[in-house]
Design an enzyme around this catalytic site. Structure first.
Site, PDB file in Angstrom:
ATOM      1  N   HIS A  53      26.123 -17.098  89.605  1.00 26.39           N
ATOM      2  CA  HIS A  53      26.122 -18.086  88.689  1.00 26.39           C
ATOM      3  C   HIS A  53      24.763 -18.600  88.413  1.00 26.39           C
ATOM      4  O   HIS A  53      23.690 -18.386  89.284  1.00 26.39           O
ATOM      5  CB  HIS A  53      26.794 -19.421  89.695  1.00 26.39           C
ATOM      6  CG  HIS A  53      26.990 -20.619  88.952  1.00 26.39           C
ATOM      7  ND1 HIS A  53      25.909 -21.570  88.364  1.00 26.39           N
ATOM      8  CD2 HIS A  53      28.064 -21.208  88.140  1.00 26.39           C
ATOM      9  CE1 HIS A  53      26.449 -22.457  87.576  1.00 26.39           C
ATOM     10  NE2 HIS A  53      27.744 -22.319  87.562  1.00 26.39           N
ATOM     11  N   GLU A 102      23.111 -21.302  88.341  1.00 25.15           N
ATOM     12  CA  GLU A 102      22.295 -22.292  89.282  1.00 25.15           C
ATOM     13  C   GLU A 102      21.941 -21.565  90.577  1.00 25.15           C
ATOM     14  O   GLU A 102      20.737 -21.881  91.006  1.00 25.15           O
ATOM     15  CB  GLU A 102      23.452 -23.482  89.731  1.00 25.15           C
ATOM     16  CG  GLU A 102      23.682 -24.396  88.701  1.00 25.15           C
ATOM     17  CD  GLU A 102      24.939 -25.179  88.768  1.00 25.15           C
ATOM     18  OE1 GLU A 102      25.602 -25.090  89.586  1.00 25.15           O
ATOM     19  OE2 GLU A 102      25.265 -25.656  87.566  1.00 25.15           O
ATOM     20  N   GLU A 110      28.828 -17.763  80.664  1.00 24.26           N
ATOM     21  CA  GLU A 110      28.302 -19.280  80.857  1.00 24.26           C
ATOM     22  C   GLU A 110      27.110 -19.228  80.515  1.00 24.26           C
ATOM     23  O   GLU A 110      26.010 -19.289  81.179  1.00 24.26           O
ATOM     24  CB  GLU A 110      28.409 -19.800  82.436  1.00 24.26           C
ATOM     25  CG  GLU A 110      29.960 -19.665  82.932  1.00 24.26           C
ATOM     26  CD  GLU A 110      30.058 -20.592  84.175  1.00 24.26           C
ATOM     27  OE1 GLU A 110      30.673 -21.533  84.195  1.00 24.26           O
ATOM     28  OE2 GLU A 110      29.002 -20.716  85.137  1.00 24.26           O
TER      29      GLU A 110
HETATM   30  P1  PGA Z   1      30.756 -27.471  83.760  1.00 24.77           P
HETATM   31  O1  PGA Z   1      30.224 -26.072  84.644  1.00 24.77           O
HETATM   32  O2  PGA Z   1      32.095 -27.220  83.531  1.00 24.77           O
HETATM   33  O3  PGA Z   1      30.389 -28.804  84.912  1.00 24.77           O
HETATM   34  O4  PGA Z   1      30.001 -27.255  82.555  1.00 24.77           O
HETATM   35  C1  PGA Z   1      30.614 -24.847  84.653  1.00 24.77           C
HETATM   36  C2  PGA Z   1      29.972 -23.913  85.715  1.00 24.77           C
HETATM   37  O5  PGA Z   1      28.921 -24.098  86.129  1.00 24.77           O
HETATM   38  O6  PGA Z   1      30.911 -23.040  86.193  1.00 24.77           O
END
Ligand code: PGA
Length: 241
Positions: A97, A99, A165
Site C-alpha cells: 500500500h 502508505e 491506487e
Molecule cells: P480511500 O483509501 O478510499 O480512503 O481513498 C483507499 C486506500 O488507501 O486503500
C-alpha cells in the site's frame, strides 16, 4: 475481464477498536438478509482479526490483513507473518500500500517478497501500485505503474489480486476520470494477466457504480468509506448491476 466475482475490499487502515465491530455486525446482518453478488472482504487492524473471526464465524464475507512480514517466523520484533495472519482468520493480505511504501520505505523488491510470503502461507496478496500526482502531471503515470508491477508481482500461478491506487486519489476525494482508469487498467491487464484488478482511491457510494463499470475494473479497494456499514454496503450493492 476475469470470470471471477467482483471483489469489494475494505481497508480500515489504523482505525477501529473492538467497538467498531458493531459496524461489522450491521454489515453481516444486511448481507445475510440480502446476499451480495460481489465477494466482500474486510481488512481490519490485525489485532481485531481473531476477535472478528470469533464473533462472526458464519460471516457472509471474508477477512484480510493490511501488511505482512516477508519472513515466515523468527526474530523480527513487532512483525506479523503471513502464517500468523492466516491463523488469525485472514484469507487475503494487502501488500505495498502506498502508505506503507511512504511511511516505511517499502521497495518493490520488499513488496514482492511479502507477496511471495503471503502466497506461501495460503493467503491471496493484494499488491498495490499507483503513481504520485507529480508523476501523473509529468505524463509518466503508466510507465511508473507498469514498472512497479513488474518489480512487485510474484511469479507463478498462485492466487493474486492487483490494486491500482493513484497516491493522489487516496483519502483526497479526488478520482481519475473513468477514461484514465480505463487506460491504466488496460495496462495492468497486459502486465498482470487474468487476475482481479481493483481500483482504489476515494471510492464512495456516489461514484462506485461508475468506476466499477469501467473495462478491466474487477472490484474496489475502499478506505474511508469502508468504516461505516451503510457506506460500504452501498458500494457493495453498486457492484451488482
Ligand atoms: P480511500 O483509501 O478510499 O480512503 O481513498 C483507499 C486506500 O488507501 O486503500
Amino acid at each position: 475481464m476475469t470470470s471471477q466475482r467482483t471483489l469489494i475490499a475494505g481497508n480500515w487502515k489504523m482505525n477501529g477498536r473492538r467497538a467498531a465491530l458493531s459496524e461489522l455486525a450491521l454489515l453481516c446482518e444486511a448481507l445475510q438478509a440480502d446476499a451480495a453478488g460481489a465477494e466482500v472482504l474486510v481488512c481490519p487492524p490485525a489485532c481485531l482479526l481473531p476477535v472478528a473471526t470469533d464473533r462472526f464465524p458464519q460471516a457472509p464475507l471474508v477477512f484480510g490483513a493490511q501488511d505482512c512480514s516477508p519472513h515466515a517466523d523468527g526474530a523480527h520484533t513487532g512483525d506479523l507473518s503471513a502464517g500468523m495472519l492466516a491463523d488469525a482468520g485472514a484469507r487475503f493480505v494487502i501488500v505495498g500500500h502506498s502508505e506503507r511504501r511512504a511511511d516505511h520505505g517499502e521497495t518493490n523488491a520488499l513488496v514482492q517478497a511479502k507477496a511471495i510470503a503471503a502466497q506461501s502461507a495460503g493467503l491471496t496478496p493484494i499488491v498495490c501500485v499507483g503513481e504520485t500526482r507529480a508523476q501523473r502531471e509529468a505524463g509518466v503515470a503508466e510507465a511508473v505503474v507498469r514498472a512497479q508491477l513488474r518489480e512487485s508481482l510474484p511469479i507463478g500461478d498462485a492466487p493474486l489480486v492487483v490494486a491500482y491506487e493513484p497516491v493522489w486519489a487516496i483519502g483526497s476525494g479526488l478520482t481519475p476520470t473513468t477514461g484514465d482508469i480505463a487506460v491504466m487498467h488496460t495496462a495492468l491487464r497486459e502486465e498482470a494477466g487474468g487476475v482481479r484488478l481493483l481500483y482504489g482511491g476515494s471510492v464512495k457510494p456516489e461514484n462506485a457504480r461508475e468506476i466499477l463499470t469501467v473495462a478491466n475494473v474487477d472490484g474496489a479497494l475502499v478506505g474511508g468509506a469502508s468504516l461505516m456499514a451503510r457506506d460500504f454496503l452501498a458500494i457493495i450493492r453498486a457492484a451488482q448491476g
